[in-house]
Design an enzyme around this catalytic site. Structure first.
Site, PDB file in Angstrom:
ATOM      1  N   ASP A 269      35.009  50.502  33.662  1.00 39.66           N
ATOM      2  CA  ASP A 269      35.675  49.559  34.728  1.00 39.66           C
ATOM      3  C   ASP A 269      34.983  49.947  35.946  1.00 39.66           C
ATOM      4  O   ASP A 269      34.212  51.041  36.128  1.00 39.66           O
ATOM      5  CB  ASP A 269      37.178  49.517  34.962  1.00 39.66           C
ATOM      6  CG  ASP A 269      37.581  48.220  35.207  1.00 39.66           C
ATOM      7  OD1 ASP A 269      36.543  47.572  36.008  1.00 39.66           O
ATOM      8  OD2 ASP A 269      38.765  47.728  35.245  1.00 39.66           O
TER       9      ASP A 269
HETATM   10  C1  BGC Z   1      38.605  44.846  37.144  1.00 40.96           C
HETATM   11  C2  BGC Z   1      37.924  44.474  35.569  1.00 40.96           C
HETATM   12  C3  BGC Z   1      36.542  43.712  36.068  1.00 40.96           C
HETATM   13  C4  BGC Z   1      35.717  44.409  37.213  1.00 40.96           C
HETATM   14  C5  BGC Z   1      34.677  43.731  37.655  1.00 40.96           C
HETATM   15  C6  BGC Z   1      37.690  45.315  38.096  1.00 40.96           C
HETATM   16  O1  BGC Z   1      38.277  45.567  39.311  1.00 40.96           O
HETATM   17  O2  BGC Z   1      39.627  45.669  36.357  1.00 40.96           O
HETATM   18  O3  BGC Z   1      38.463  43.375  34.802  1.00 40.96           O
HETATM   19  O4  BGC Z   1      35.945  43.061  34.933  1.00 40.96           O
HETATM   20  O5  BGC Z   1      36.660  44.563  38.170  1.00 40.96           O
HETATM   21  O6  BGC Z   1      34.859  42.413  38.414  1.00 40.96           O
END
Ligand code: BGC
Length: 735
Positions: A269
């Site tokens: 993530d």
């Molecule tokens: C989220 C993800 C997301 C990523 C990119 C993170 O803060 O938890 O679900 O894909 O950001 O935007």
């Protein structure tokens, strides 16, 4: 349905799929998974790369890019967020939109919306639709779906998740992923794993016992890997048993790779990586995130260094790059005939409309107020901030710059010709000032429950002048958001007072809630005749709502979570097991998540899991089993007759729950293990077949560290909600 094999090339065997969302029933038009193929030439590609070139492919090169190897034919890898749609183009090293006019997209129903449909076919169609848009926008990896379990209704991201139930989640996530990947795009199932709250999400360590982990929190991930063949998995922010998920060897190597044989890549993530060597050795493949120089990423210069000084063997790097290149070849990245995708075409519109329509749950309809008889109604008061608020692009986290979004007010206006449809906002979004001026803290603010008297009075006045009123309230994507959980179950912005006042002047009031997780509807339910519920359901949400109000669409959505009477009716809150102390959250309720807890404790939910009304009535007849004595490798087949005894056509969700009352181990009273959603014309009877592999009856045997199907008698309860199980069958699993 037209299904034709169109492109076959050296690199990818591609099935192009054109499906019409109107020809669906119970999922028979679905198509199978495309598992990762091994491409023989990968080893020779990796052999030609220097260490620096290899490592360059293992970290972000932009907010939504990671490195390629141009000289060997692989441009940068491109990413985009789902699940609400293909996210707009952002700065390379920041979160501001670039303001392009070519990155508008369809706003797709949230996973909670898909959860409410209980329709595998529609889940697949949404996957195909969003996958095609990702291709059109030249993306390789689409960061969807999110399959975390709705452990607490307060979770800020409830709307991004399908359900509180692991079986329903996996049944919808699998066809969705297959749909995405049919479009030459890799899906990324997220957030792996036990990431069920936003409070302290970056520091908290989840403590769940092994059986709970395997039976509740992992089934959807496992099915994504084994049944959908998902190409990538996203490691979560939180820690599990003390180790960050992006460096958690037990989760990434032991479970994901060894137990499940996952052969794709694990992506962190955003900014969830914290240690070069641990992550490299414990199963992370690609580090994503922003906010620092890309060469400083743990998986950039420090990783080269760690290989040179012997902390990380170069074979570990080779393995990661090999898997990544294999994934890219499977998405057709180097294939001149890669699918072109499509953008806001009938494919997307049809899927999004059908889903929004089937995702509307009718919770109450007393006195037959709905559907409206448009020949008798001259004026409609549409009231509420949510009635004309565009949800796609707002909030913190993955939204979508919607090419269009028909709000409830717009939909009702367009679809009620000749009716005077007027709008009053009624309440406004009011917050207490955030604790700091950091952008992310903006979303951690409290609610201001005071009334805007001017808006309030104008709405009540309008309601008193119209034949009927439709109030659209609930949460919204500024309140239900990434990085913050809700403090409580209260409906925000004093909307309850408004609902009450409007109903006093106009008893013909329908209340519509748009929200992700459960809210406290106890008082509203006492006073209101007709209540509809829906999630953040995409570009067509207003059209779908208007069609349900007018009866053009007969509602068939069912709750994918429990609507409790109060927060403490949920096990997690009764046991004070959320949000933990900042360091640790213990999943004290164990297996008793969602309805499982209420059933065990004999607590009455306000609206139970699996519940939803229709404009018609159904009767579930006597089910028939294929056999009563089964062995481990059998599949139980249950023929269930469903009669439509009312005046209009409709769909019913027939649900099968399994229990084992004399189990030697602790069990939940019963759990969902099968469902079908047949269309039944008025006056007709349709027999649907629910298939339950006996392996679904297994529990996780902690001592043996494996799945075990206990021999003996099981009960199968059949009905149309977890609290309306009218038929019972018995099977015996042979020793
Ligand atoms: C989220 C993800 C997301 C990523 C990119 C993170 O803060 O938890 O679900 O894909 O950001 O935007």
């Amino acid at each position: 349905m037209k299904l034709h094999r169109s492109l076959f090339s050296l690199f990818t065997a591609t099935i192009a799929v054109t499906l019409s969302a109107s020809d669906h029933a119970s999922g028979e038009t679905m198509f199978p998974a495309r598992y990762l193929r091994d491409f023989g030439q990968v080893d020779s590609i990796v052999e030609q790369m220097t260490l620096e070139e290899k490592v360059n492919m293992l970290h972000a090169s932009g907010n939504f890019f990671s490195g390629g190897i141009e000289r060997l034919g692989f441009p940068e890898v491109t990413y985009a967020d789902g699940p609400l749609g293909v996210r707009e183009e952002l700065q390379r090293n920041g979160w501001a939109g670039l303001g392009w006019d070519t990155d508008f997209a369809t706003y797709f129903p949230s996973c909670a919306g898909l959860g409410a449909t209980w329709n595998r076919y529609l889940a697949q169609q949404n996957g195909v639709g969003i996958g095609a848009e990702a291709r059109y926008r030249n993306k390789d990896i689409l960061l969807t779906p999110a399959v975390n379990i709705m452990r607490t209704p307060l979770c800020g991201r409830s709307y991004e998740y399908f359900s509180e139930d692991p079986f329903l989640t996996k049944q919808l996530a699998v066809p969705y992923i297959i749909g995405v990947q049919s479009q030459d795009v890799a899906a990324s199932v997220k957030h792996f794993a036990v990431n069920n709250q936003e409070t302290y999400r970056e520091t908290i360590s989840t403590e769940a016992d092994e059986r709970t982990l395997r039976e509740v929190y992992l089934p959807a991930f496992k099915a994504a890997v084994q049944e959908a063949g998902v190409f990538t998995v996203m490691g979560a922010y939180n820690r599990f048993r003390g180790e960050s998920l992006c460096e958690n060897g037990y989760m990434l190597n032991t479970i994901l790779r060894d137990d499940w044989n996952f052969r794709g890549v694990v992506i962190s993530d955003w900014s969830a990586t914290h240690d070069t060597v641990k992550s490299a050795l414990n199963g992370l493949d690609i580090e994503m995130g922003t906010l620092k120089d890309f060469n400083d990423f743990y998986f950039a210069d420090p990783l080269v260094e760690a290989v040179r000084n012997g902390q990380v063997p170069e074979e570990v790097i080779d393995d990661k790059v090999t898997r990544l290149i294999n994934v890219l070849l499977n998405t057709g990245k180097t294939n001149p005939d890669r699918l072109p995708g499509s953008f806001v075409s009938d494919l997307q519109k049809d899927a999004v409309y059908q889903t929004a329509a089937e995702a509307i749950i009718m919770l109450k309809n007393e006195g037959g107020l709905l559907p409206f008889d448009l020949s008798k109604i001259k004026s409609v008061a549409v009231i509420g901030d949510n009635a004309d608020y565009k949800q796609g692009a707002v909030g913190f986290g993955a939204g979508v710059k919607a090419a269009y979004e028909v709000t409830p007010f717009q939909g009702i206006k367009d679809r009620f010709p000749g009716v005077d449809v007027r709008y009053a906002q009624g309440y406004e979004q009011r917050y207490q000032p955030p604790a700091t001026d950091r952008y992310e803290d903006l979303f951690k603010r409290g609610i201001d429950y005071s009334v805007n008297q001017e808006l309030f009075n104008a709405a009540v006045q309008l309601a008193s002048e119209c034949d009927v009123a439709v109030i659209v309230g609930g949460g919204n994507r500024m309140y239900e958001t990434e990085s913050a959980d809700r403090p409580d179950l209260r409906l925000p912005y004093a909307q309850e007072a408004l609902i009450k006042a409007v109903q006093e002047v106009n008893p013909n009031t329908v209340v519509v809630f748009i929200a992700g997780g459960a809210f406290d509807l106890t008082d509203v339910s006492k006073e209101t005749k007709s209540i509809l519920w829906m999630s953040y359901n995409g570009s067509e949400v207003g059209n779908a709502l208007a069609d349900v109000l007018s009866g053009k669409v007969n509602p068939s959505g069912k709750l994918s979570f429990t609507m409790p009477r109060k927060l403490d009716d949920m096990g997690v809150h009764a046991l004070n097991a959320h949000p933990g102390d900042g360091k640790e959250v213990v999943y004290k309720e164990g297996l008793f998540v969602g309805y499982r807890w209420l059933d065990k404790q004999g607590i009455d939910p306000l609206y139970p899991f699996g519940f939803g009304l229709s404009y018609t009535t159904f009767e579930i007849g006597t089910p028939v089993l294929n056999k009563q004595e089964v062995s481990l490798f059998d599949t139980v087949e249950i023929q269930v007759p469903v009669s439509n005894t009312g005046a209009v056509d409709g769909k019913e969700v027939v649900q099968a729950y399994i229990g084992k009352s004399d189990s030697a181990v602790e069990r939940v009273p019963f759990e969902l293990k099968g469902f079908e959603k047949p269309f039944v014309a008025s006056g007709e009877t349709v027999t649907c077949t629910i298939r339950i592999p006996v392996s679904e009856l297994a529990y996780w045997d902690t001592e043996a560290h494996g799945w075990r199907v206990e021999p003996g008698d099981y009960q199968i309860y059949i009905g149309n909600s977890s609290r309306n199980l009218t038929q019972i069958l018995h099977i015996t699993v042979k020793e």
